[in-house]
Design a protein around this motif. Structure first.
Motif, PDB file in Angstrom:
ATOM      1  N   PRO A  57       0.811  -1.233   0.000  1.00  0.00           N
ATOM      2  CA  PRO A  57       0.000   0.000   0.000  1.00  0.00           C
ATOM      3  C   PRO A  57       0.841   1.279   0.000  1.00  0.00           C
ATOM      4  O   PRO A  57       0.380   2.334  -0.431  1.00  0.00           O
ATOM      5  CB  PRO A  57      -0.832  -0.118   1.283  1.00  0.00           C
ATOM      6  N   LYS A  58       2.105   1.172   0.478  1.00  0.00           N
ATOM      7  CA  LYS A  58       2.997   2.331   0.475  1.00  0.00           C
ATOM      8  C   LYS A  58       3.893   2.356  -0.759  1.00  0.00           C
ATOM      9  O   LYS A  58       4.828   3.148  -0.848  1.00  0.00           O
ATOM     10  CB  LYS A  58       3.863   2.301   1.740  1.00  0.00           C
ATOM     11  N   LYS A  59       3.588   1.476  -1.701  1.00  0.00           N
ATOM     12  CA  LYS A  59       4.322   1.381  -2.973  1.00  0.00           C
ATOM     13  C   LYS A  59       5.791   1.003  -2.761  1.00  0.00           C
ATOM     14  O   LYS A  59       6.684   1.468  -3.464  1.00  0.00           O
ATOM     15  CB  LYS A  59       4.200   2.693  -3.771  1.00  0.00           C
ATOM     16  N   ILE A  60       6.028   0.157  -1.775  1.00  0.00           N
ATOM     17  CA  ILE A  60       7.349  -0.384  -1.495  1.00  0.00           C
ATOM     18  C   ILE A  60       7.316  -1.871  -1.837  1.00  0.00           C
ATOM     19  O   ILE A  60       6.489  -2.617  -1.302  1.00  0.00           O
ATOM     20  CB  ILE A  60       7.756  -0.204  -0.020  1.00  0.00           C
ATOM     21  N   CYS A  61       8.214  -2.302  -2.716  1.00  0.00           N
ATOM     22  CA  CYS A  61       8.163  -3.679  -3.204  1.00  0.00           C
ATOM     23  C   CYS A  61       9.481  -4.409  -2.933  1.00  0.00           C
ATOM     24  O   CYS A  61      10.560  -3.899  -3.262  1.00  0.00           O
ATOM     25  CB  CYS A  61       7.874  -3.720  -4.709  1.00  0.00           C
ATOM     26  N   PHE A  62       9.376  -5.595  -2.353  1.00  0.00           N
ATOM     27  CA  PHE A  62      10.509  -6.497  -2.165  1.00  0.00           C
ATOM     28  C   PHE A  62      10.124  -7.865  -2.725  1.00  0.00           C
ATOM     29  O   PHE A  62       8.956  -8.135  -3.014  1.00  0.00           O
ATOM     30  CB  PHE A  62      10.863  -6.640  -0.682  1.00  0.00           C
ATOM     31  N   GLY A  63      11.125  -8.737  -2.863  1.00  0.00           N
ATOM     32  CA  GLY A  63      10.849 -10.100  -3.293  1.00  0.00           C
ATOM     33  C   GLY A  63      10.344 -10.919  -2.123  1.00  0.00           C
ATOM     34  O   GLY A  63      11.074 -11.158  -1.154  1.00  0.00           O
ATOM     35  N   VAL A  64       9.085 -11.341  -2.177  1.00  0.00           N
ATOM     36  CA  VAL A  64       8.472 -12.072  -1.069  1.00  0.00           C
ATOM     37  C   VAL A  64       8.832 -13.550  -1.187  1.00  0.00           C
ATOM     38  O   VAL A  64       8.822 -14.123  -2.282  1.00  0.00           O
ATOM     39  CB  VAL A  64       6.946 -11.878  -1.071  1.00  0.00           C
ATOM     40  N   SER A  65       9.146 -14.185  -0.065  1.00  0.00           N
ATOM     41  CA  SER A  65       9.657 -15.555  -0.086  1.00  0.00           C
ATOM     42  C   SER A  65       8.687 -16.537  -0.735  1.00  0.00           C
ATOM     43  O   SER A  65       9.113 -17.537  -1.299  1.00  0.00           O
ATOM     44  CB  SER A  65       9.983 -16.007   1.340  1.00  0.00           C
ATOM     45  N   GLY A  66       7.391 -16.260  -0.674  1.00  0.00           N
ATOM     46  CA  GLY A  66       6.424 -17.171  -1.288  1.00  0.00           C
ATOM     47  C   GLY A  66       6.629 -17.341  -2.781  1.00  0.00           C
ATOM     48  O   GLY A  66       6.312 -18.400  -3.348  1.00  0.00           O
ATOM     49  N   TYR A  67       7.174 -16.328  -3.442  1.00  0.00           N
ATOM     50  CA  TYR A  67       7.428 -16.415  -4.881  1.00  0.00           C
ATOM     51  C   TYR A  67       8.486 -17.458  -5.192  1.00  0.00           C
ATOM     52  O   TYR A  67       8.521 -18.013  -6.287  1.00  0.00           O
ATOM     53  CB  TYR A  67       7.872 -15.044  -5.404  1.00  0.00           C
ATOM     54  N   ILE A 125      14.257   5.493   1.806  1.00  0.00           N
ATOM     55  CA  ILE A 125      12.797   5.583   1.940  1.00  0.00           C
ATOM     56  C   ILE A 125      12.207   4.193   2.184  1.00  0.00           C
ATOM     57  O   ILE A 125      11.364   3.998   3.077  1.00  0.00           O
ATOM     58  CB  ILE A 125      12.186   6.209   0.663  1.00  0.00           C
ATOM     59  N   ALA A 126      12.649   3.203   1.396  1.00  0.00           N
ATOM     60  CA  ALA A 126      12.102   1.857   1.510  1.00  0.00           C
ATOM     61  C   ALA A 126      12.414   1.244   2.873  1.00  0.00           C
ATOM     62  O   ALA A 126      11.540   0.643   3.524  1.00  0.00           O
ATOM     63  CB  ALA A 126      12.664   0.972   0.397  1.00  0.00           C
ATOM     64  N   PHE A 127      13.659   1.399   3.337  1.00  0.00           N
ATOM     65  CA  PHE A 127      14.036   0.792   4.611  1.00  0.00           C
ATOM     66  C   PHE A 127      13.390   1.515   5.790  1.00  0.00           C
ATOM     67  O   PHE A 127      13.107   0.895   6.824  1.00  0.00           O
ATOM     68  CB  PHE A 127      15.556   0.788   4.751  1.00  0.00           C
ATOM     69  N   SER A 128      13.172   2.802   5.653  1.00  0.00           N
ATOM     70  CA  SER A 128      12.460   3.538   6.699  1.00  0.00           C
ATOM     71  C   SER A 128      11.034   3.017   6.832  1.00  0.00           C
ATOM     72  O   SER A 128      10.539   2.780   7.949  1.00  0.00           O
ATOM     73  CB  SER A 128      12.460   5.031   6.377  1.00  0.00           C
ATOM     74  N   HIS A 129      10.354   2.822   5.698  1.00  0.00           N
ATOM     75  CA  HIS A 129       8.995   2.258   5.725  1.00  0.00           C
ATOM     76  C   HIS A 129       9.002   0.843   6.289  1.00  0.00           C
ATOM     77  O   HIS A 129       8.127   0.474   7.080  1.00  0.00           O
ATOM     78  CB  HIS A 129       8.400   2.251   4.322  1.00  0.00           C
ATOM     79  N   LEU A 130       9.986   0.039   5.869  1.00  0.00           N
ATOM     80  CA  LEU A 130      10.060  -1.330   6.360  1.00  0.00           C
ATOM     81  C   LEU A 130      10.277  -1.343   7.876  1.00  0.00           C
ATOM     82  O   LEU A 130       9.643  -2.141   8.601  1.00  0.00           O
ATOM     83  CB  LEU A 130      11.194  -2.077   5.655  1.00  0.00           C
ATOM     84  N   SER A 131      11.142  -0.472   8.361  1.00  0.00           N
ATOM     85  CA  SER A 131      11.400  -0.396   9.799  1.00  0.00           C
ATOM     86  C   SER A 131      10.137  -0.020  10.573  1.00  0.00           C
ATOM     87  O   SER A 131       9.764  -0.682  11.555  1.00  0.00           O
ATOM     88  CB  SER A 131      12.498   0.633  10.066  1.00  0.00           C
TER      89      SER A 131
END
Length: 453
Positions: free
Chosen positions: A399-409, A436-442
């Motif tokens: 929802p915050k437009k932050i994308c990582f590779g999710v382990s389920g893939y 920005i991405a790591f701040s949101h993840l944190s």
């Protein structure tokens, strides 16, 4: 370690009949007589009118000049080469195939291709993805079984799902697939439930996504298991040349230039294959350019000839422009230029890795666990307190437009289990984007763990 050819005698004991390794489609195929092929192909000394070739006079591209990084020599095309690069070809581009054979002799210690009566060969593909698909499509029947690492390259599922291929995920550690886990699975296999596995699918170097690097003992153990259980090893080694040196200084000569001598690389399954059971897929996508779509399969000639037929059925032939560019690039570079480029890539990726590590520690200390990757392109990050990274990603990050590779893939569709990992690429993104991405993840991890409590 292998950096140049050794005296390894590739397939020295190989007297295999591979007919039982092919699926029913290819067992039925009969080659056309040469006279039929001649009707739609160009051959020196023949006047032919059967082929559906357009006239070269209508080709619009009149000049191509490619500037190469790091050297003064450009890639240019003669008029004949311009016409070739825009026309159909039938069969392999033999000049490039011969360079690739020399490439495999040099980097994997294969015995000389001509002296060994062509026991092995290469087949050019449109990247590693097509190479994997070609091998699966020709060697696996619908419903067959293969073994892979517990987490593996998600792109293979595009081929396995339509054919209902069972992928059994095997536990891994820092050196890749665990032989004891393989032995336990295979020795207790019930073939009345699922067909016995035909193949290992392995990513030995900088495994995608975990980053594991197989050592020699691990390869030996898995190779012996493949022999014991009469299985093929598909070696998908997309990150083979992304084995980072221990220090930055080691990529340079004393005068500060990139070294061009032999690379310090782990050996491959291909280099140790004496039984004709290894099929190796290579690609230059991660070290040159993914957009050129260039890869190749190496293995027993009997099988490689079959793969060549399948690639022809899928796309007729590779882009002739790509083939010519790759031929000219490798001819200009030679091994020394290629080695220089690999060391340049090592330095670039190590810098990017270390920059990302600093930001991981800055924003996510205490919230995640990870090991510093010694090759490849990814951090494999464990989220503390999270049981299902997919649900966490969907609720908090996407929802915050932050994308990582999710382990389920990276998990086999045949297996269902929760996982708390993310794959994070350190080769892309600006420092600002990473912050920005790591701040949101944190913040998301702190909120998640607070809500959970």
């Amino acid at each position: 370690m292998l950096g140049l050819s050794t005296n390894i005698k590739y397939l020295i004991n190989c007297k295999n009949d591979y007919s039982e390794n092919l699926n029913h489609r290819f067992k039925k195929m009969e080659p056309h007589p040469e006279e039929v092929y001649m009707t739609y192909s160009k051959r020196d000394g023949y006047i032919t009118f059967g082929q559906g070739y357009p006239s070269e006079s209508i080709f619009p591209i009149q000049k191509i000049v490619i500037k190469l990084e790091g050297i003064d020599e450009d890639i240019t095309f003669t008029q004949n080469e311009l016409e070739f690069s825009q026309q159909y070809i039938t069969g392999p581009y033999e000049a490039l195939s011969d360079l690739l054979r020399k490439f495999q002799i040099h980097y994997h210690g294969l015995s000389d291709w001509k002296l060994e009566n062509r026991k092995w060969d290469v087949c050019v593909t449109n990247g590693a993805q097509q190479g994997i698909a070609v091998i699966f499509r020709t060697m696996l029947e619908e419903g067959d079984t293969i073994l892979a690492e517990k987490y593996t390259f998600g792109g293979i599922f595009l081929t396995t799902l339509p054919f209902n291929i069972n992928i059994v995920g095997i536990e891994t550690d820092e050196y890749g697939m665990i032989p004891e886990s393989v032995e336990k699975v295979l020795s207790n296999w019930d073939s009345s439930v699922k067909p016995f596995p035909k193949m290992f699918y392995l990513i030995p170097i900088a495994q995608n996504p975990t980053g594991a690097i197989m050592n020699q003992q691990r390869r030996n153990d898995l190779y012996q298991l493949a022999i014991k259980y009469k299985m093929i090893i598909l070696e998908d080694d997309v990150h083979y040349f992304l084995q980072f040196p221990k220090t930055r200084e080691s990529v340079f000569t004393n005068n500060g230039n990139f070294r061009t001598d032999n690379l310090d690389l782990e050996s491959s399954f291909l280099s140790m294959d004496t039984e004709g059971i290894v099929l190796r897929v290579d690609t230059f996508s991660k070290i040159l350019s993914p957009g050129i779509r260039f890869g190749f399969i190496t293995g027993p000639k009997q099988l490689v000839d079959v793969f060549a037929v399948e690639t022809c059925a899928m796309d007729f032939h590779n882009s002739t422009m790509t083939l010519l560019i790759m031929y000219k690039l490798l001819s200009i570079w030679k091994f020394e230029g290629f080695n220089r480029h690999i060391r340049f890539t090592h330095l670039t990726y190590m810098d990017k890795r270390d920059q990302m590590k600093k930001l991981l520690d800055k924003y996510l200390d205490g919230l995640i666990e990870y090991k510093i990757p010694q090759g490849g392109m990814y951090f494999w990050v464990k989220l503390k307190g999270v049981a299902n990274s997919w649900e966490f990603y969907r609720k908090y990050l996407f929802p915050k437009k932050i994308c990582f590779g999710v382990s389920g893939y990276f998990q086999s569709p045949n297996e269902s289990f929760f996982s708390n990992y993310l794959r994070i690429s350190f080769t892309v993104g600006t420092l600002d984007e990473i912050e920005i991405a790591f701040s949101h993840l944190s913040n998301s991890l702190k909120e998640f763990n607070q809500n959970k409590n």
